[in-house]
Design a protein around this motif. Sequence first.
Motif, mmCIF file in Angstrom:
data_model
loop_
_atom_site.group_PDB
_atom_site.id
_atom_site.type_symbol
_atom_site.label_atom_id
_atom_site.label_comp_id
_atom_site.label_asym_id
_atom_site.label_seq_id
_atom_site.Cartn_x
_atom_site.Cartn_y
_atom_site.Cartn_z
ATOM 1 N N HIS A 1 47.514 -17.982 80.190
ATOM 2 C CA HIS A 1 47.307 -19.429 80.129
ATOM 3 C C HIS A 1 48.571 -20.225 80.459
ATOM 4 O O HIS A 1 48.529 -21.442 80.536
ATOM 5 C CB HIS A 1 46.844 -19.836 78.727
ATOM 6 C CG HIS A 1 45.436 -19.440 78.408
ATOM 7 N ND1 HIS A 1 45.125 -18.383 77.571
ATOM 8 C CD2 HIS A 1 44.252 -19.958 78.815
ATOM 9 C CE1 HIS A 1 43.800 -18.285 77.474
ATOM 10 N NE2 HIS A 1 43.249 -19.214 78.212
ATOM 11 N N CYS B 1 51.847 -17.984 77.339
ATOM 12 C CA CYS B 1 50.866 -16.883 77.370
ATOM 13 C C CYS B 1 50.927 -16.172 78.714
ATOM 14 O O CYS B 1 50.682 -16.778 79.755
ATOM 15 C CB CYS B 1 49.453 -17.429 77.123
ATOM 16 S SG CYS B 1 48.146 -16.230 77.482
ATOM 17 N N CYS C 1 45.970 -11.514 75.406
ATOM 18 C CA CYS C 1 45.026 -12.634 75.565
ATOM 19 C C CYS C 1 43.788 -12.183 76.331
ATOM 20 O O CYS C 1 43.835 -11.251 77.127
ATOM 21 C CB CYS C 1 45.681 -13.823 76.259
ATOM 22 S SG CYS C 1 44.678 -15.319 76.060
ATOM 23 N N CYS D 1 43.448 -19.584 73.148
ATOM 24 C CA CYS D 1 44.440 -18.619 73.642
ATOM 25 C C CYS D 1 44.851 -17.645 72.533
ATOM 26 O O CYS D 1 45.409 -18.033 71.514
ATOM 27 C CB CYS D 1 45.667 -19.372 74.161
ATOM 28 S SG CYS D 1 47.010 -18.279 74.647
ATOM 29 N N ASN D 2 44.562 -16.354 72.765
ATOM 30 C CA ASN D 2 44.903 -15.353 71.748
ATOM 31 C C ASN D 2 46.402 -15.138 71.629
ATOM 32 O O ASN D 2 46.915 -14.894 70.530
ATOM 33 C CB ASN D 2 44.231 -14.015 72.089
ATOM 34 C CG ASN D 2 42.742 -14.066 71.845
ATOM 35 O OD1 ASN D 2 42.251 -14.986 71.180
ATOM 36 N ND2 ASN D 2 42.018 -13.111 72.378
#
Length: 281
Positions: free
Chosen positions: A112, A99, A106, A125-126
């Motif tokens: 992340h 990420c 995100c 976490c998107n």
Amino acid sequence: MLSIGNRRSTIGNLLLAYLLAASSLAAASLYDQSVSRLLAERYGSSDLSYIVIDAATRRLIASRWEAITEPVPVGSLVKPFLALAYAQKRDFRYPVYFCHGAQDGCWLPRGHGPMDISSAIAYSCNAYFMNMVSTLKPEDVDSMAQRYGFSLGQAPSGAAQMIGLGGAWRIDPQELLHAYVLLAAAPRAAGTAELLRGMALSAQKGTAGAVGLTLHGAAVLAKTGTAPCVHQPLAPGDGYVLMLFPADQPRLALLVRVHGVPGARAAELGGRMLNSVISLQ
Ligand SMILES: [Zn+2]
């Protein structure tokens, strides 16, 4: 043919079973009443909605939730189930993604870093989930949802909508609670342990970290969500937190929604509510 003695003892046993069932029902309803009263007294704010169920029997213990059977957007609470929909056709193996933060869509601008499924659940976490759902087919989601007993309606288009952003998925709040209960009840089912580990981590130091803090480290499973507001006057969003306690063989399942705050803030209030309910046991 039964002798009279046997018949008598059969009737006696039936009577005993009936009395035991009746007394445990009475105990359950006394317990339910005290939970309802406590929550109503301490958490009376109209910004707050909650549903408390007995995770073993799915009995509704207490609730204050307007239009409880109406599906609502629950944001990231859908993520563990999307992971299952993804993994069911891949031998229940989960990928690792990196990420980079804002540039990957995100919510955490700096990113992340490397995420496995458990940390992606814990920190919601998107980027991880948008990557994951890019190959997901609507029929994979349908068969997963069917297995966990909820309906999601028509699949939204685009990865951001797919992972719960924008409120495209809507779920009946009690069905969602039951689905989480089902997940936690079979920790050895394929692909499940990683998700439950992520929820435990979430409550320890992830987006639901406030829950673990409030419970002084007692093991609990939690997941947060932030979704479009369903109230009038309209706020930028509503925060959700779903909690299962204890982490091993949960007895209680709570869903809490707080008007106008993100999921991580809902976890503060949710943790306090769970703590209050536990104090009654
Ligand atoms: Zn991220």
